[in-house]
Design an enzyme around this catalytic site. Structure first.
Site, mmCIF file in Angstrom:
data_model
loop_
_atom_site.group_PDB
_atom_site.id
_atom_site.type_symbol
_atom_site.label_atom_id
_atom_site.label_comp_id
_atom_site.label_asym_id
_atom_site.label_seq_id
_atom_site.Cartn_x
_atom_site.Cartn_y
_atom_site.Cartn_z
ATOM 1 N N ARG A 140 0.837 -1.216 0.000
ATOM 2 C CA ARG A 140 0.000 0.000 0.000
ATOM 3 C C ARG A 140 0.867 1.260 0.000
ATOM 4 O O ARG A 140 0.517 2.254 -0.645
ATOM 5 C CB ARG A 140 -0.955 -0.005 1.210
ATOM 6 C CG ARG A 140 -1.974 1.120 1.154
ATOM 7 C CD ARG A 140 -3.044 0.978 2.226
ATOM 8 N NE ARG A 140 -2.502 1.147 3.572
ATOM 9 C CZ ARG A 140 -3.215 1.015 4.694
ATOM 10 N NH1 ARG A 140 -4.509 0.711 4.629
ATOM 11 N NH2 ARG A 140 -2.663 1.176 5.870
ATOM 12 N N LYS A 161 -2.563 7.137 1.150
ATOM 13 C CA LYS A 161 -2.277 7.404 2.559
ATOM 14 C C LYS A 161 -1.160 8.439 2.598
ATOM 15 O O LYS A 161 0.021 8.121 2.772
ATOM 16 C CB LYS A 161 -1.886 6.095 3.249
ATOM 17 C CG LYS A 161 -2.188 6.118 4.717
ATOM 18 C CD LYS A 161 -2.188 4.721 5.288
ATOM 19 C CE LYS A 161 -2.047 4.747 6.785
ATOM 20 N NZ LYS A 161 -3.042 5.529 7.499
ATOM 21 N N GLU A 166 -15.892 6.842 6.898
ATOM 22 C CA GLU A 166 -15.037 6.154 7.873
ATOM 23 C C GLU A 166 -14.809 7.087 9.050
ATOM 24 O O GLU A 166 -15.361 8.190 9.083
ATOM 25 C CB GLU A 166 -13.704 5.759 7.226
ATOM 26 C CG GLU A 166 -12.910 6.940 6.671
ATOM 27 C CD GLU A 166 -11.623 6.533 5.974
ATOM 28 O OE1 GLU A 166 -11.095 5.446 6.248
ATOM 29 O OE2 GLU A 166 -11.135 7.333 5.155
HETATM 30 N N1 PXG Z 1 -8.948 5.069 7.676
HETATM 31 C C1 PXG Z 1 -8.019 6.043 7.807
HETATM 32 C C2 PXG Z 1 -8.324 7.399 7.329
HETATM 33 C C3 PXG Z 1 -6.759 5.737 8.368
HETATM 34 O O1 PXG Z 1 -5.833 6.674 8.480
HETATM 35 C C4 PXG Z 1 -7.520 3.449 8.683
HETATM 36 C C5 PXG Z 1 -8.725 3.809 8.093
HETATM 37 C C6 PXG Z 1 -7.301 2.037 9.080
HETATM 38 O O2 PXG Z 1 -6.427 1.417 8.159
HETATM 39 P P1 PXG Z 1 -5.505 0.202 8.581
HETATM 40 O O3 PXG Z 1 -4.798 -0.159 7.326
HETATM 41 O O4 PXG Z 1 -4.582 0.706 9.651
HETATM 42 O O5 PXG Z 1 -6.411 -0.857 9.068
HETATM 43 C C7 PXG Z 1 -6.500 4.419 8.812
HETATM 44 C C8 PXG Z 1 -5.152 4.106 9.410
HETATM 45 C C9 PXG Z 1 -4.301 7.312 14.675
HETATM 46 C C10 PXG Z 1 -3.793 6.904 13.316
HETATM 47 O O6 PXG Z 1 -3.592 8.019 15.418
HETATM 48 C C11 PXG Z 1 -4.557 6.036 12.551
HETATM 49 C C12 PXG Z 1 -4.134 5.662 11.275
HETATM 50 C C13 PXG Z 1 -2.955 6.153 10.788
HETATM 51 C C14 PXG Z 1 -2.197 7.010 11.561
HETATM 52 C C15 PXG Z 1 -2.602 7.390 12.842
HETATM 53 O O7 PXG Z 1 -5.450 6.955 14.998
HETATM 54 N N2 PXG Z 1 -4.991 4.826 10.625
#
Ligand code: PXG
Length: 291
Positions: free
Chosen positions: A50, A150, A183
């Site tokens: 990713r 991302k 989300e």
């Molecule tokens: N949606 C968004 C917008 C994200 O940033 C997720 C979903 C979950 O994705 P994964 O691949 O991790 O299952 C993310 C990822 C925080 C934090 O502090 C969270 C993310 C990245 C950086 C910081 O909550 N989440």
């Protein structure tokens, strides 16, 4: 603490990047957050894939191969003697001048790997469940800045987080520009209704979360029917159960949305079953390393 910075493991105090780095000036870069459980890097291949996809989309050259990136993650974990933790991978456009033009940064891409501990929420929240609130800031429109990328530009999510915090909540429910559920600020969202699992499709202003994919895979194994389709807030309000998924947060039961109780207003059976299976998977799967 040792930080991987452009091919070297340096002390935290020496881990510095230029104020002319376009990651700092413009959020021009990409990142990943990865969890490590007992010397197993969970879904490392998927995270690296990713990261490269995000970079490809913004025409950012990653100066390492996928194999080298994998090694950088493992080396950083080993250098910090971490068995459990959270890894942040960052690739930024690098040092340029004060203009936007990314050509000025060519060949200067910055690669950083940080291995640390993370705990987003207190343990009782996972037992009691969380209350969330819909916020006014809508999720980025895919045609403007696709949430699949991302990128280091997280202001859209941070604005939503600020709105939730100002209203006394820990997490925000973000809608897309059409008013459908997108989300949360750092997590994907799921609803459970009559034993079926629902989550918004990845094309509708949501990140294709790796935890989301892991949960869909677990559900299929547990013979729980899954549906990826657009959801309205009403559909979430009348769900039997709701939960969030993300690498940092893992799986968080949600018991109230916009003041509406979800089901019995406590973590539901399907949620608990999925949480258990997820924790089992984190103990069994991943790229292994030795300390
Ligand atoms: N949606 C968004 C917008 C994200 O940033 C997720 C979903 C979950 O994705 P994964 O691949 O991790 O299952 C993310 C990822 C925080 C934090 O502090 C969270 C993310 C990245 C950086 C910081 O909550 N989440």
């Amino acid at each position: 603490m040792k930080i991987y910075l452009n091919g070297e493991l340096v002390d935290k105090s020496q881990a510095k990047v230029s104020v002319f780095d376009h990651g700092f000036l413009y959020g021009d870069g990409v990142f990943e957050g990865i969890r490590v459980y007992n010397c197993l890097v969970f879904k490392l291949k998927e995270h690296i894939e990713r990261l490269f996809e995000s970079a490809h989309s913004i025409m950012l050259r990653v100066p390492l191969s996928k194999k080298q990136m994998t090694e950088a993650v493992v080396d950083t974990l080993k250098a910090n003697k971490l068995k459990d933790g959270y890894v942040r991978l960052i690739v930024s456009r690098g040092e340029g001048d004060l203009g936007l033009d990314p050509r000025k940064c060519k060949g200067n891409e910055t690669v950083v790997v940080i291995a640390d501990k993370i705990k987003l929420y207190p343990s009782q929240l996972y037992q009691k469940g969380m209350e969330i609130i819909t916020v006014p800031t809508v999720r980025n429109i895919p045609e403007a800045l696709n949430p699949q990328i991302k990128s280091l530009n997280y202001l859209n999510n941070i604005l939503a987080k600020i709105e939730a915090i100002n209203s006394g909540y820990e997490e925000a429910l973000m809608l897309d520009h059409l008013g459908y559920i997108a989300e949360c600020t750092g997590d994907n969202i799921f609803g459970v209704k009559q034993g079926h699992l629902y989550t918004p499709p990845q094309c509708m202003g949501t990140l294709r979360g790796i935890t989301r994919d892991a949960v869909l895979e677990i559900a299929r194994k547990l013979k729980i029917p899954t549906h990826e389709h657009v959801l309205t807030r009403h559909e979430l309000y009348i769900s039997d159960e709701c939960f969030l998924t993300g690498t940092a947060a893992e799986i968080v039961p949600v018991v109230k949305v916009d003041g509406r109780s979800i089901g019995q207003a406590k973590p539901g059976d399907v949620t608990k079953k999925i949480m258990n299976a997820f924790h089992k998977a984190t103990k069994a799967e991943g790229v292994k390393y030795k300390l």
